[in-house]
Write a protein that holds these residues in place. Sequence first.
Motif, PDB file in Angstrom:
ATOM      1  N   GLN A 250      44.049  29.296  51.050  1.00  0.00           N
ATOM      2  CA  GLN A 250      45.443  29.217  51.477  1.00  0.00           C
ATOM      3  C   GLN A 250      46.217  30.461  51.044  1.00  0.00           C
ATOM      4  O   GLN A 250      47.049  30.981  51.803  1.00  0.00           O
TER       5      GLN A 250
ATOM      6  N   ASP B  79      39.812  25.814  48.263  1.00  0.00           N
ATOM      7  CA  ASP B  79      40.854  25.560  49.267  1.00  0.00           C
ATOM      8  C   ASP B  79      42.138  26.304  48.935  1.00  0.00           C
ATOM      9  O   ASP B  79      42.769  26.902  49.811  1.00  0.00           O
ATOM     10  N   THR B  80      42.531  26.267  47.678  1.00  0.00           N
ATOM     11  CA  THR B  80      43.760  26.934  47.259  1.00  0.00           C
ATOM     12  C   THR B  80      43.652  28.445  47.432  1.00  0.00           C
ATOM     13  O   THR B  80      44.587  29.093  47.921  1.00  0.00           O
ATOM     14  N   LYS B  81      42.507  29.006  47.066  1.00  0.00           N
ATOM     15  CA  LYS B  81      42.319  30.447  47.247  1.00  0.00           C
ATOM     16  C   LYS B  81      42.366  30.824  48.723  1.00  0.00           C
ATOM     17  O   LYS B  81      42.959  31.847  49.080  1.00  0.00           O
TER      18      LYS B  81
END
Length: 63
Positions: free
Chosen positions: A19, A15-17
Motif C-alpha cells: 500500500q 500488504d502494508t508495504k
Amino acid sequence: MGYEPGTNECRLLIDTKEQIEGALMNLARLDDTDELRLQLVAIYNQLEALHDERRAKAQELTA
C-alpha cells in the motif's frame, strides 16, 4: 509477487508495504510531495525491518 508469507503478521506487513508503494507511485505524479515521499520511505523501511525480524523468527521456528 513471488514471496509467500509464513505468518499472518508477515502477510499484514507485506500488504502494508504494498500500500505504501502504491501511495509513493501516486505521490510521484504530484508536485511538491518530496517531503511526504521521504516520510513514507522511512516508514516503509521501518516496516521492512519489522518484516525481516518476523521472517527470521519464523525461520528459527521451522529450523
